[in-house]
Design an enzyme around this catalytic site. Structure first.
Site, PDB file in Angstrom:
ATOM      1  N   ASP A   5       0.836  -1.201   0.000  1.00  0.00           N
ATOM      2  CA  ASP A   5       0.000   0.000   0.000  1.00  0.00           C
ATOM      3  C   ASP A   5       0.871   1.252   0.000  1.00  0.00           C
ATOM      4  O   ASP A   5       0.635   2.190  -0.775  1.00  0.00           O
ATOM      5  CB  ASP A   5      -0.917  -0.024   1.218  1.00  0.00           C
ATOM      6  N   GLU A  40      -1.686  -5.860  -4.571  1.00  0.00           N
ATOM      7  CA  GLU A  40      -1.003  -4.937  -3.664  1.00  0.00           C
ATOM      8  C   GLU A  40       0.113  -5.644  -2.900  1.00  0.00           C
ATOM      9  O   GLU A  40       1.201  -5.082  -2.694  1.00  0.00           O
ATOM     10  CB  GLU A  40      -2.010  -4.331  -2.689  1.00  0.00           C
TER      11      GLU A  40
END
Length: 242
Positions: free
Chosen positions: A58, A129
């Site tokens: 992230d 991610e």
């Protein structure tokens, strides 16, 4: 080559990284272990899982996207870059990137999660991610992340920048209503499903008294509101120039 990884598993990971044109000939065993960890969902019930690398990914994604915007769109203001970056790091975008590279082929998940078709988009987003975090850990730089994601960012940026609403229909609808001295649109959003990843989990109705009533659906509250605002903008097109 990491001895801990079975040959079949290693081949899965190699095929995936080849799809994103990542050179793996010099990748250490710790690097392969990171990729394996990123692509092992918590639902698999194994000793390793994707969560820590998703957390790292992230932060890496936001930094890499910021660098991309600085290099490729220096003409945008800070506010415009922030709005565009939100599109370049969104869960929907991550899911689309994961689907494009066939990330599900290398993703280890439990039978319950694997049997929930509505959650597949979320699983792809999480895995993508986590893979971003794994590449950063494995190579120690943002270079492979940029190499992989820049083409996708270019396509998304073109689409968003060509959209007169810049992907933020709520803001565009509010600006229009205030310019007409009509007050603020009213949004009523309800959760219609408890299924994580359901693209119609939330339903939103937006109203602008005396002008328009529209609705939209989405996998998140924000997405449903954006879709309702987009439908409202489409409905008032004839009046937007007046």
């Amino acid at each position: 080559m990491p001895k801990a990884l079975p040959q079949q598993r290693l081949q899965q990971l190699q095929q995936l990284l080849r799809r994103i044109d990542i050179e793996t000939s010099g990748l250490a065993s710790t690097g392969w272990a990171a990729v394996d960890e990123a692509l092992t969902h918590t639902s698999a019930g194994l000793a390793i899982n994707h969560e820590q690398l998703e957390f790292l990914g992230d932060a890496v994604l936001r930094l890499a996207a910021s660098e991309y915007l600085e290099q490729h769109h220096p003409e945008l203001s800070v506010g415009e870059r922030s709005a565009l970056r939100a599109q370049l790091v969104s869960d929907r975008w991550l899911a689309e990137v994961g689907e494009a590279i066939g990330i599900s082929d290398a993703l280890r998940i439990g039978p319950t999660a694997g049997g929930d078709a509505t959650a597949l988009s979320t699983l792809r987003a999480e895995a993508t991610e986590a893979l971003i975090g794994a590449l950063y850990r494995a190579f120690g730089s943002l270079a492979p992340v940029h190499q992989w994601l820049t083409p996708s960012w270019e396509r998304t940026s073109r689409a968003v920048l060509s959209d007169p609403h810049r992907g933020n229909c709520k803001s565009a609808l509010q600006e229009w209503s205030q310019a007409k001295a009509l007050g603020l649109p009213t949004y009523r959003t309800k959760e219609r499903s408890k299924r994580h990843g359901d693209p119609q989990r939330f339903h939103c109705h937006v109203g602008l008294e005396g002008w328009i009533s529209a609705e939209g659906w989405g996998g998140s509250r924000r997405e449903a509101e954006q879709q309702a605002a987009r439908a409202a903008l489409e409905a008032i097109k004839p009046a937007q120039g007046s």
